[in-house]
Design an enzyme around this catalytic site. Sequence first.
Site, mmCIF file in Angstrom:
data_model
loop_
_atom_site.group_PDB
_atom_site.id
_atom_site.type_symbol
_atom_site.label_atom_id
_atom_site.label_comp_id
_atom_site.label_asym_id
_atom_site.label_seq_id
_atom_site.Cartn_x
_atom_site.Cartn_y
_atom_site.Cartn_z
ATOM 1 N N HIS A 133 18.814 -31.728 14.379
ATOM 2 C CA HIS A 133 17.827 -31.780 15.463
ATOM 3 C C HIS A 133 17.844 -30.433 16.157
ATOM 4 C CE1 HIS A 133 21.827 -32.975 16.841
ATOM 5 N NE2 HIS A 133 21.569 -31.975 17.675
ATOM 6 N N HIS A 153 17.799 -23.122 17.269
ATOM 7 C CA HIS A 153 18.297 -23.146 15.894
ATOM 8 C C HIS A 153 18.612 -24.583 15.507
ATOM 9 C CE1 HIS A 153 21.958 -23.382 18.278
ATOM 10 N NE2 HIS A 153 22.482 -24.026 17.242
HETATM 11 O O1 3AM Z 1 23.046 -29.077 16.853
HETATM 12 P P1 3AM Z 1 23.652 -28.040 17.728
HETATM 13 O O2 3AM Z 1 24.840 -27.385 17.116
HETATM 14 O O3 3AM Z 1 22.679 -27.078 18.295
HETATM 15 O O4 3AM Z 1 26.836 -28.154 18.877
HETATM 16 C C1 3AM Z 1 26.491 -29.426 19.376
HETATM 17 C C2 3AM Z 1 25.122 -29.871 18.958
HETATM 18 O O5 3AM Z 1 24.205 -28.801 19.013
HETATM 19 C C3 3AM Z 1 26.348 -29.360 20.865
HETATM 20 O O6 3AM Z 1 25.524 -30.468 21.205
HETATM 21 C C4 3AM Z 1 24.733 -30.824 20.087
HETATM 22 C C5 3AM Z 1 24.929 -32.278 19.769
HETATM 23 O O7 3AM Z 1 26.275 -32.541 19.519
HETATM 24 N N1 3AM Z 1 27.620 -29.449 21.556
HETATM 25 C C6 3AM Z 1 28.640 -30.282 21.290
HETATM 26 N N2 3AM Z 1 29.661 -30.057 22.140
HETATM 27 C C7 3AM Z 1 29.277 -29.063 22.965
HETATM 28 C C8 3AM Z 1 29.871 -28.387 24.066
HETATM 29 N N3 3AM Z 1 31.074 -28.707 24.510
HETATM 30 C C9 3AM Z 1 27.965 -28.662 22.594
HETATM 31 N N4 3AM Z 1 27.293 -27.679 23.218
HETATM 32 C C10 3AM Z 1 27.927 -27.073 24.255
HETATM 33 N N5 3AM Z 1 29.159 -27.414 24.670
#
Ligand code: 3AM
Length: 195
Positions: free
Chosen positions: A45, A131
């Site tokens: 997503h 992204h």
């Molecule tokens: O799909 P992306 O990678 O853009 O990386 C995690 C994911 O994004 C991000 O939240 C989305 C759903 O899990 N994510 C997870 N933990 C995180 C954190 N502690 C986070 N982003 C920032 N801080």
Amino acid sequence: MQETLRLFIAIELNPEIHLNLARIAVELKKERNDEIRWVNPDNIHLTLKFLGDTPQRNISSLSETLKQTVFGFLPFEIVVKGTGCFPDARHPRVLWAGVNAPVTLFELQSNIDRALLTIGIPKENRPFSPHLTLARLSDRTPEAVNSKEPQKAAPFQNTVFGQMLVERVTLFQSTLTPRGPIYTALVRLPLKSTG
Ligand code: 3AM
């Protein structure tokens, strides 16, 4: 103890994009490597904001704030194109597919960030870089694998994986399990309809 849910806000992708990203994941995964954590293609997503653990009682005000913010925007097109790495190809931690989007996407993300601050959710420090995460590499990933993954993805640098009209934003719950996260759509919030 207060009940909390791990939440994030994202744009869901259309079936064509999911299918094409699943196809390249199959290509890239041919030499199986346990050091790389591939995202289940169904789970890919476009994240707008990660909220983390949020008290359950705050969800209705969160949804309401989100609803009003999102409804201020007209639908817009995005194109999913190319691959790359964060922070860079020599030190890949995240392998991603790129998102080409109009300024509206950036305004939508920053308005959401600003609106949520009014209900006590801290703003994001890092600049928004749209992204789609395809895979994550860890510190323990051997150097040889690290340098190979971006090269394997290089043939897809200019591939178009699909395009879509963004018409809604979704509030997701993320449940972490030993077999990977499970994402559940809690609320879908429409952009302003032109019809
Ligand atoms: O799909 P992306 O990678 O853009 O990386 C995690 C994911 O994004 C991000 O939240 C989305 C759903 O899990 N994510 C997870 N933990 C995180 C954190 N502690 C986070 N982003 C920032 N801080």
